[in-house]
Design a protein around this motif. Structure first.
Motif, mmCIF file in Angstrom:
data_model
loop_
_atom_site.group_PDB
_atom_site.id
_atom_site.type_symbol
_atom_site.label_atom_id
_atom_site.label_comp_id
_atom_site.label_asym_id
_atom_site.label_seq_id
_atom_site.Cartn_x
_atom_site.Cartn_y
_atom_site.Cartn_z
ATOM 1 N N ASP A 262 0.842 -1.183 0.000
ATOM 2 C CA ASP A 262 0.000 0.000 0.000
ATOM 3 C C ASP A 262 0.886 1.245 0.000
ATOM 4 N N GLN A 341 5.214 -3.431 3.606
ATOM 5 C CA GLN A 341 4.408 -2.959 2.477
ATOM 6 C C GLN A 341 5.200 -2.946 1.175
ATOM 7 N N VAL A 348 -2.696 -4.414 4.893
ATOM 8 C CA VAL A 348 -2.482 -3.218 5.709
ATOM 9 C C VAL A 348 -2.712 -3.516 7.186
#
Length: 779
Positions: A262, A341, A348
């Protein structure tokens, strides 16, 4: 006429931006230092594949078969045949002197034993004191030796094999190319930047206590400490956000490192990292109320953070103190978010804890800086008063011995120099090694998905659990369950035992075992995969020999599978301890950086207190030599601590001869002192030296060739790094103290450092002479 903005955020930010543009040191620190560091590190890791590692071959057999064997090894990729030694003593000399990183020994009667099926043993000696290049050479050599054995081994009649073999099929997660350069670059660039962020904040805030006015700063903010600190740090934050974006472009654009997670979470985390270290640097400056001391405190806190962040040596293997200290460092949590990430691509939700910790630390350090400024707002010390409190300049002592004593007194009487040259080596000696003292990775958690549920699979699981590096932490029913544990860092790898594994073996077919191993942290990947491989090999050996004793049928069966045995022999750091590998080299770099900063700071202090005349008085031939000897005397306790005492306390190898070691170390300290004096002849303020060198430590360390092989560094960059005495001194002193080399064996390093002694001595004297000539001409 332009109307002045009203007191408030905008006025403070405008004032700060104008100061950054006018102050060349600030501008260099904020823009010049990070851009130079980024360029150096990008070039350092520009080679994705390590090639050209020098090796030595000892052929004790000297037969046609061994000659063909050597030729096959020499043609292997990744290594270069440096020398054909006559015996192991000559090979060891080549390794100790730095001429080679590894050696291959072919025993006598190799050809005869190979043809007779007696499994002759090929020994591979590799230098694990330089862990990364040593392990790379060992792997390349083992692959080359296996290929060479297959090429020269005679055809033998196959014996009937009653069972098949287990074959591990590794599936590399997150870094499928096992690119060590990309792994390091992702972490190193933000690490360098976080040091610069903290230093820039400390420099900006600390300047209000020296050349600027704390009262004027608060007046521009309308008396509000919150507006004052926010407005001051806003221009820095904007600049560093842009530099963070440049880091992403370099890593993911120029070097092609994939991003899997993300991007918004990483971007917000980067902003939180900025806020945290802007707050921390400001807090140190506000607590010290002295610009050089505030910079020094910031450097002491930020410089070792790379180790505590768990990049080189994972957090899971650290001792309790290192884990606890890492909790209060924002970089540790940012690196975890970045790797989760950017590299691992986990959900997440799995990164919520490190993200929350980073946010909490950002609020904490920014809040503490605000609170400290609020407490100082009522006092408002004037700049003139602060300068009046500084001690008057000491007159330059007459006589050589008096100059030595006077320099020692100057160090002891200057808080900044005392902290850097006396206290910092002690603090770093205790503080820096802590993240690495776990030495090796043990009991790394592994998930096993046993879908076969046979006697064989249970035996394999027990063998895995008995391996020193692996612990079966989860026996999952499905791959989905194991994957969830992998995302949550409860395990770092998954081994699947498919249905029908035992049946395939009994049919005489190979049975494949998929192994999914997280390669975001390469040390974890290698340890886990090695443990899996060793366990599977042990089970295979038992199946192939029917658990028979060595000799007779067991040896005949093993000779069919492997005509020759390979014995890896690690040298100088036999356990592969991470602290034993990284800390001795880091100690030398710490000595250089603290002395370099301290000696240059003393010259800047002389300029501040006594003007150019006091600074040039330090540059006579006698004064330069006297100051160098004074610095040598001051650093003798630190030398004894770093080269003799601490290696024995921490359990590192320390076999160097004291005369050789201290002669080399004394030459190194003199070169560093003269370099600091040469730089100090050009600085106007004490803190300038700290700004110039504060962020160079990490790039220098990678240029030495300890963490990253010199063969993989562009030659132009490697040669540029030779301007620092540590470049050759780390190589020489590590070879002497940890590998038992003599001074003659590292004479090429010692002579290079000796040349730097002469070069920087001349530069220190000539710089002063140039200033005197300019002053005379101006008069």
């Amino acid at each position: 006429m332009t109307r002045m903005p009203a007191p408030g955020f905008l006025l403070v930010a405008t004032r700060e931006l104008r100061w950054i543009v006018r102050d060349r040191v600030a501008l260099f620190l904020i823009l010049g230092v990070p851009l130079i560091a980024f360029a150096i590190l990008s070039l350092t890791f520009s080679s994705a594949v390590i090639r050209g590692l020098d090796i030595v071959v000892v052929d004790a057999d000297r037969s046609p078969t061994s000659l063909a064997f050597v030729q096959t090894v020499a043609a292997a990729p990744g290594i270069t045949l440096h020398q054909r030694a006559d015996d192991l003593a000559a090979a060891m000399h080549a390794i100790r002197s730095g001429g080679a990183i590894a050696a291959v020994y072919i025993p006598e009667n190799f050809e005869r034993d190979l043809k007779a099926g007696r499994r002759p043993q090929i020994s591979i000696f590799y230098n694990t004191q330089f862990l990364t290049p040593g392990n790379s050479a060992a792997k390349a050599l083992q692959d080359a030796v296996r290929d060479a054995i297959a090429a020269v081994a005679p055809a033998r009649p196959e014996l009937p094999m009653t069972v098949g073999t287990l074959v591990v099929e590794p599936y590399v997660l997150t870094n499928p190319a096992l690119n060590y350069a990309q792994f390091l670059l992702r972490a190193v660039l933000p690490t360098v930047l976080h040091v610069i962020i903290g230093a820039a904040a400390a420099y900006s805030v600390g300047s209000e206590f020296s050349r600027r006015s704390l009262r004027a700063w608060l007046r521009c903010a309308g008396g509000s400490p919150l507006v004052a600190i926010a407005g001051k740090l806003a221009p820095l934050a904007a600049i560093f956000i842009g530099l963070m974006g440049l880091v992403a472009v370099i890593v993911h654009g120029a070097h092609g490192v994939p991003f899997r997670g993300d991007s918004m979470m990483v971007a917000v985390s980067a902003c939180l990292l900025l806020v945290a270290y802007l707050g921390l640097g400001s807090l140190m400056a506000l607590l010290a109320r002295d610009l050089p001391l505030g910079l020094s405190l910031t450097a002491i806190l930020c410089s070792p953070a790379f180790g505590y962040a768990g990049v080189g040596f994972p957090v899971v293997a650290m001792l309790p103190f290192a884990k606890g200290w890492g909790v209060i460092l924002p970089l540790r949590w940012y690196i975890e978010v970045l790797f989760d990430q950017g590299a691992r691509g986990v959900p997440v939700s799995a990164t919520a804890l490190p993200f929350a910790a980073l946010a909490g630390l950002a609020i904490l350090y920014a809040g503490l800086a605000w609170w400290r400024l609020s407490s100082l707002a009522g006092k408002l010390p004037r700049t003139a008063a602060a300068r009046a409190s500084m001690p008057p300049p000491r007159p330059q002592p007459r006589g050589f011995g008096a100059a030595i004593i006077g320099e020692i007194r100057s160090v002891l009487g200057n808080r900044g120099a005392l902290g850097l040259m006396v206290l910092a080596p002690i603090l770093y000696g205790v503080f820096y090694p802590q993240p690495y003292l776990g030495q090796t990775l043990r009991n790394l958690p592994l998930a096993v998905v046993d879908q076969d549920r046979s006697e064989l699979s249970r035996q394999l699981i027990m063998t895995l659990d008995a391996d020193a590096g692996v612990k079966v932490a989860l026996q999952a029913d499905t791959l989905t369950e194991a994957q969830a544990a992998l995302y949550d860092r409860k395990v770092f790898g998954i081994l699947e035992i498919p249905v029908g594994t035992a049946r395939d073996l009994l049919k005489g077919d190979p049975a494949r075992l998929p192994a999914y191993v997280d390669a975001a942290y390469l040390l974890i990947y290698r340890t886990l995969l090695q443990g899996i491989g060793e366990s599977v090999a042990a089970v295979n050996a038992g199946l192939a020999t029917h658990d028979a004793r060595a000799g007779g049928l067991a040896d005949s069966l093993m000779a069919v599978a492997s005509p020759a045995a390979i014995l890896p022999v690690p040298l100088f750091n036999p356990t592969g301890g991470y602290a034993s590998y990284i800390v001795p080299a880091a100690f030398i770099l710490i000595l250089q950086q603290t002395l370099l900063l301290g000696s240059a700071m003393l010259a800047g202090t002389a300029r501040e207190l006594g003007g150019r005349a006091a600074q040039t008085a330090r540059g006579s031939i006698g004064a330069v030599v006297a100051h160098g000897l004074a610095h040598l005397v001051i650093y003798l306790p630190a030398l004894l601590l770093y080269l003799v005492v601490l290696p024995r306390i921490y359990g590192f190898t320390a076999v160097g001869r004291l005369p050789d070691m201290f002669l080399f170390a004394a030459t190194f300290l003199l070169a560093t002192s003269f370099m600091g004096q040469a730089v100090g002849a050009w600085v106007k303020h004490r803190e300038t030296a700290v700004v110039l060198f504060i962020a160079t430590t990490l790039p220098q360390f990678f240029l030495v060739g300890v963490s990253w092989p010199v063969e993989a560094i562009p030659s132009a960059l490697r040669n540029a790094g030779l301007i620092f005495p540590s470049q050759r001194s780390i190589d020489g002193l590590v070879h002497i103290n940890q590998m038992g080399a003599t001074l003659s064996e590292v004479s090429h390093d010692w002579l290079a450092v000796l040349a730097l002694v002469l070069l920087y001595f001349l530069l220190a004297v000539l710089s002063t002479g140039l200033h005197r000539w300019r002053a005379t001409r101006a008069a």
